[in-house]
Design a protein around this motif. Structure first.
Motif, PDB file in Angstrom:
ATOM      1  N   GLU A 129      -9.575   5.271  -2.722  1.00 50.62           N
ATOM      2  CA  GLU A 129      -9.406   6.382  -3.658  1.00 50.62           C
ATOM      3  C   GLU A 129     -10.088   6.067  -4.995  1.00 50.62           C
ATOM      4  O   GLU A 129     -10.772   6.920  -5.570  1.00 50.62           O
ATOM      5  CB  GLU A 129      -7.904   6.672  -3.874  1.00 50.62           C
ATOM      6  CG  GLU A 129      -7.614   7.832  -4.781  1.00 50.62           C
ATOM      7  CD  GLU A 129      -8.085   9.172  -4.234  1.00 50.62           C
ATOM      8  OE1 GLU A 129      -8.230  10.097  -5.057  1.00 50.62           O
ATOM      9  OE2 GLU A 129      -8.318   9.307  -3.020  1.00 50.62           O
ATOM     10  N   LYS A 130      -9.910   4.832  -5.476  1.00 54.89           N
ATOM     11  CA  LYS A 130     -10.572   4.418  -6.720  1.00 54.89           C
ATOM     12  C   LYS A 130     -12.091   4.514  -6.578  1.00 54.89           C
ATOM     13  O   LYS A 130     -12.780   5.024  -7.459  1.00 54.89           O
ATOM     14  CB  LYS A 130     -10.193   2.983  -7.087  1.00 54.89           C
ATOM     15  CG  LYS A 130      -8.814   2.823  -7.672  1.00 54.89           C
ATOM     16  CD  LYS A 130      -8.539   1.367  -7.991  1.00 54.89           C
ATOM     17  CE  LYS A 130      -7.125   1.160  -8.475  1.00 54.89           C
ATOM     18  NZ  LYS A 130      -6.838  -0.261  -8.725  1.00 54.89           N
ATOM     19  N   GLU A 131     -12.591   4.000  -5.441  1.00 55.24           N
ATOM     20  CA  GLU A 131     -14.035   4.041  -5.197  1.00 55.24           C
ATOM     21  C   GLU A 131     -14.539   5.480  -5.109  1.00 55.24           C
ATOM     22  O   GLU A 131     -15.613   5.804  -5.622  1.00 55.24           O
ATOM     23  CB  GLU A 131     -14.384   3.269  -3.919  1.00 55.24           C
ATOM     24  CG  GLU A 131     -14.208   1.773  -4.046  1.00 55.24           C
ATOM     25  CD  GLU A 131     -14.371   1.031  -2.731  1.00 55.24           C
ATOM     26  OE1 GLU A 131     -14.636   1.687  -1.694  1.00 55.24           O
ATOM     27  OE2 GLU A 131     -14.231  -0.209  -2.731  1.00 55.24           O
ATOM     28  N   GLN A 163      -2.909  -0.582  -0.151  1.00 59.14           N
ATOM     29  CA  GLN A 163      -3.886  -1.114  -1.105  1.00 59.14           C
ATOM     30  C   GLN A 163      -5.298  -0.680  -0.724  1.00 59.14           C
ATOM     31  O   GLN A 163      -6.100  -0.324  -1.597  1.00 59.14           O
ATOM     32  CB  GLN A 163      -3.811  -2.642  -1.155  1.00 59.14           C
ATOM     33  CG  GLN A 163      -2.575  -3.165  -1.846  1.00 59.14           C
ATOM     34  CD  GLN A 163      -2.445  -4.685  -1.766  1.00 59.14           C
ATOM     35  OE1 GLN A 163      -3.169  -5.334  -1.015  1.00 59.14           O
ATOM     36  NE2 GLN A 163      -1.522  -5.235  -2.540  1.00 59.14           N
ATOM     37  N   ARG A 164      -5.593  -0.686   0.574  1.00 57.87           N
ATOM     38  CA  ARG A 164      -6.907  -0.266   1.036  1.00 57.87           C
ATOM     39  C   ARG A 164      -7.153   1.205   0.686  1.00 57.87           C
ATOM     40  O   ARG A 164      -8.222   1.572   0.174  1.00 57.87           O
ATOM     41  CB  ARG A 164      -7.036  -0.475   2.551  1.00 57.87           C
ATOM     42  CG  ARG A 164      -8.439  -0.181   3.102  1.00 57.87           C
ATOM     43  CD  ARG A 164      -8.476  -0.233   4.619  1.00 57.87           C
ATOM     44  NE  ARG A 164      -7.646   0.765   5.249  1.00 57.87           N
ATOM     45  CZ  ARG A 164      -7.978   2.057   5.406  1.00 57.87           C
ATOM     46  NH1 ARG A 164      -9.124   2.500   4.955  1.00 57.87           N
ATOM     47  NH2 ARG A 164      -7.162   2.892   6.008  1.00 57.87           N
ATOM     48  N   LEU A 182       5.482  -4.757   7.246  1.00 58.05           N
ATOM     49  CA  LEU A 182       5.483  -4.480   5.807  1.00 58.05           C
ATOM     50  C   LEU A 182       4.177  -4.922   5.161  1.00 58.05           C
ATOM     51  O   LEU A 182       3.602  -4.202   4.330  1.00 58.05           O
ATOM     52  CB  LEU A 182       6.661  -5.184   5.126  1.00 58.05           C
ATOM     53  CG  LEU A 182       8.048  -4.607   5.394  1.00 58.05           C
ATOM     54  CD1 LEU A 182       9.113  -5.483   4.737  1.00 58.05           C
ATOM     55  CD2 LEU A 182       8.145  -3.182   4.891  1.00 58.05           C
ATOM     56  N   LYS A 183       3.715  -6.101   5.569  1.00 61.18           N
ATOM     57  CA  LYS A 183       2.458  -6.626   5.022  1.00 61.18           C
ATOM     58  C   LYS A 183       1.296  -5.697   5.395  1.00 61.18           C
ATOM     59  O   LYS A 183       0.464  -5.370   4.545  1.00 61.18           O
ATOM     60  CB  LYS A 183       2.206  -8.031   5.567  1.00 61.18           C
ATOM     61  CG  LYS A 183       0.942  -8.683   5.046  1.00 61.18           C
ATOM     62  CD  LYS A 183       0.734 -10.049   5.663  1.00 61.18           C
ATOM     63  CE  LYS A 183      -0.603 -10.623   5.235  1.00 61.18           C
ATOM     64  NZ  LYS A 183      -0.892 -11.860   5.948  1.00 61.18           N
ATOM     65  N   ASP A 184       1.266  -5.271   6.651  1.00 59.61           N
ATOM     66  CA  ASP A 184       0.211  -4.364   7.102  1.00 59.61           C
ATOM     67  C   ASP A 184       0.269  -3.037   6.346  1.00 59.61           C
ATOM     68  O   ASP A 184      -0.772  -2.499   5.938  1.00 59.61           O
ATOM     69  CB  ASP A 184       0.319  -4.101   8.610  1.00 59.61           C
ATOM     70  CG  ASP A 184      -0.023  -5.327   9.448  1.00 59.61           C
ATOM     71  OD1 ASP A 184      -0.594  -6.290   8.883  1.00 59.61           O
ATOM     72  OD2 ASP A 184       0.295  -5.334  10.658  1.00 59.61           O
TER      73      ASP A 184
END
Length: 172
Positions: free
Chosen positions: A105-107, A99-100, A91-93
């Motif tokens: 996408e934001k970048e 998030q990555r 789940l963390k991965d």
């Protein structure tokens, strides 16, 4: 010699049974009853001893089963804990990957916006040119600006400022 030897047969004569007195018979009955009671008592004790041994074996067997169950439960708990850790790690991965990807996408969007703003600034500069020769020179200079410079606002502003100063004399 065979003839000389006589074959003597020993014949037992049966004596009549001795008659016991009433007192002797009573004592015999009492003795037999005592022996019977003693044999029954020994038999019960032997059965009790066997039962105790059987119960001890059963207790030992149950103890082993309990230990086995506890060990199995402990192993199961460890396995469950390991599976839970793996699930949490997964789940963390997944969350980190999400998030990555969102960050990328934001970048990408920011990069596209900066390139779009540069294209607009480029068009504005080209529109301010006075003649075709100046237009071609400025366009050539603007086309040589690298993408890394476009993305870095400070570098882009410096490059554009230098370009404006360079061609200011040509009334840009």
């Amino acid at each position: 010699m065979d003839e000389e030897e006589e074959h003597i047969e020993v014949v037992k004569t049966e004596k009549p049974k001795r008659k016991l007195t009433e007192r002797q018979l009573e004592n015999l009955r009492v003795g037999r009853a005592k022996m019977k009671a003693k044999r029954e008592m020994l038999k019960r004790e032997k059965q009790q001893q066997k039962q105790l041994v059987k119960e001890e074996k059963q207790v030992i067997k149950e103890s082993k089963e309990i230990k086995k169950e506890v060990k199995k439960e402990r192993k199961s708990k460890l396995h469950y804990a390991e599976m839970q850790k793996l699930h949490l790690k997964k789940l963390k991965d997944e969350r980190e990957e999400k998030q990555r990807l969102q960050q990328e996408e934001k970048e990408r969007i920011i990069k596209e916006k900066k390139i779009l703003r540069f294209e607009e600034a480029k068009n504005d500069l080209l529109l301010k040119t006075q003649n075709v020769e100046q237009y071609e020179v400025v366009e050539n200079e603007l086309d040589q600006i690298e993408e890394s410079t476009i993305i870095d606002d400070a570098k882009l502003n410096m490059t554009l400022y230098d370009l404006m100063i360079k061609y200011k004399g040509d009334n840009l």
